[in-house]
Scaffold this motif. Structure first.
Motif, mmCIF file in Angstrom:
data_model
loop_
_atom_site.group_PDB
_atom_site.id
_atom_site.type_symbol
_atom_site.label_atom_id
_atom_site.label_comp_id
_atom_site.label_asym_id
_atom_site.label_seq_id
_atom_site.Cartn_x
_atom_site.Cartn_y
_atom_site.Cartn_z
ATOM 1 N N CYS A 2 -3.328 3.542 10.434
ATOM 2 C CA CYS A 2 -3.773 2.410 9.597
ATOM 3 C C CYS A 2 -3.930 1.146 10.439
ATOM 4 O O CYS A 2 -3.095 0.846 11.289
ATOM 5 C CB CYS A 2 -2.731 2.177 8.501
ATOM 6 N N CYS A 54 -1.433 5.749 5.639
ATOM 7 C CA CYS A 54 -2.297 6.596 6.485
ATOM 8 C C CYS A 54 -1.889 6.447 7.953
ATOM 9 O O CYS A 54 -1.812 5.323 8.448
ATOM 10 C CB CYS A 54 -3.759 6.165 6.376
ATOM 11 N N CYS A 83 0.857 -1.200 0.000
ATOM 12 C CA CYS A 83 0.000 0.000 0.000
ATOM 13 C C CYS A 83 0.883 1.236 0.000
ATOM 14 O O CYS A 83 1.751 1.370 0.869
ATOM 15 C CB CYS A 83 -0.923 0.018 1.217
HETATM 16 S S1 SF4 Z 1 -5.677 2.544 5.913
HETATM 17 FE FE1 SF4 Z 1 -3.746 1.432 5.644
HETATM 18 S S2 SF4 Z 1 -4.140 -0.120 4.083
HETATM 19 FE FE2 SF4 Z 1 -5.817 1.390 3.983
HETATM 20 S S3 SF4 Z 1 -5.158 2.886 2.426
HETATM 21 FE FE3 SF4 Z 1 -4.463 3.683 4.406
HETATM 22 S S4 SF4 Z 1 -2.367 2.890 4.658
HETATM 23 FE FE4 SF4 Z 1 -3.342 1.683 3.037
#
Ligand code: SF4
Length: 169
Positions: A37, A34, A30
């Motif tokens: 996450c 975020c 990914c």
């Molecule tokens: S929450 Fe985690 S897995 Fe989902 S888009 Fe954001 S970084 Fe990627």
């Protein structure tokens, strides 16, 4: 021979990735990173287990009680080409397909390879997870900015149409 999907994990009997009893495919890798996450171990594009769409579909077929399939991550649309044949099999088998993505519906539409995968989805849960907007009361999404989108209606309308059903919200 189909392209390999790089898989972080499979859950054959999920009740948290959408309504009903679902088979969830977590992909490895990914780019969004975020803060907060739920699955940071899925960020690295290295690692994971390479699997063919046919192999994953055969595992799904073993459960006669399945009502839906969810692609989650990781970022499924970073493996759009590899996931598209599996998405096709899922839809042809009559299962509902939901896909989680950190990209927005509009961003996905600007890329033909990502759009080809999106065309097989019933539901898209889009946008980055935003920690400041986290809300534990939300049914199938992590933060309030994320949208549950009716993909087929949205593709017809050419703009994002929200799925506001109680089933999904
Ligand atoms: S929450 Fe985690 S897995 Fe989902 S888009 Fe954001 S970084 Fe990627």
């Amino acid at each position: 021979m189909s392209e390999y999907i790089n898989v972080a994990g499979l859950i054959g009997d999920s009740i948290v990735d959408g309504p009903g009893l679902r088979f969830t495919v977590f992909v490895q890798g990914c780019p969004h990173h975020c803060p907060g996450c739920h699955n940071p171990e899925s960020w690295a594009f290295e690692g994971g287990t390479p699997m063919t769409p046919e192999d994953i579909f055969m595992r799904m077929k073993k459960n006669p009680l399945l009502t839906g399939v969810t692609f989650s991550g990781g970022e499924p649309f970073c493996q759009a080409a590899a996931l598209t044949p599996l998405a096709k099999m899922v839809r042809e088998n009559g299962w509902e397909l939901a896909i989680y993505s950190g990209y927005t519906f509009e961003q996905l539409l600007s890329d033909p390879v990502k759009t080809a995968l999106l065309r097989y989805a019933d539901t898209l849960i889009d946008s980055l997870f935003v920690l400041a907007q986290r809300d534990l009361t939300l049914k199938y999404k992590g933060s309030r900015n994320q949208r549950v989108i009716d993909v087929q209606s949205s593709l017809k309308a050419g703009t994002a149409v929200l799925n506001t059903t109680e089933r999904w919200n």
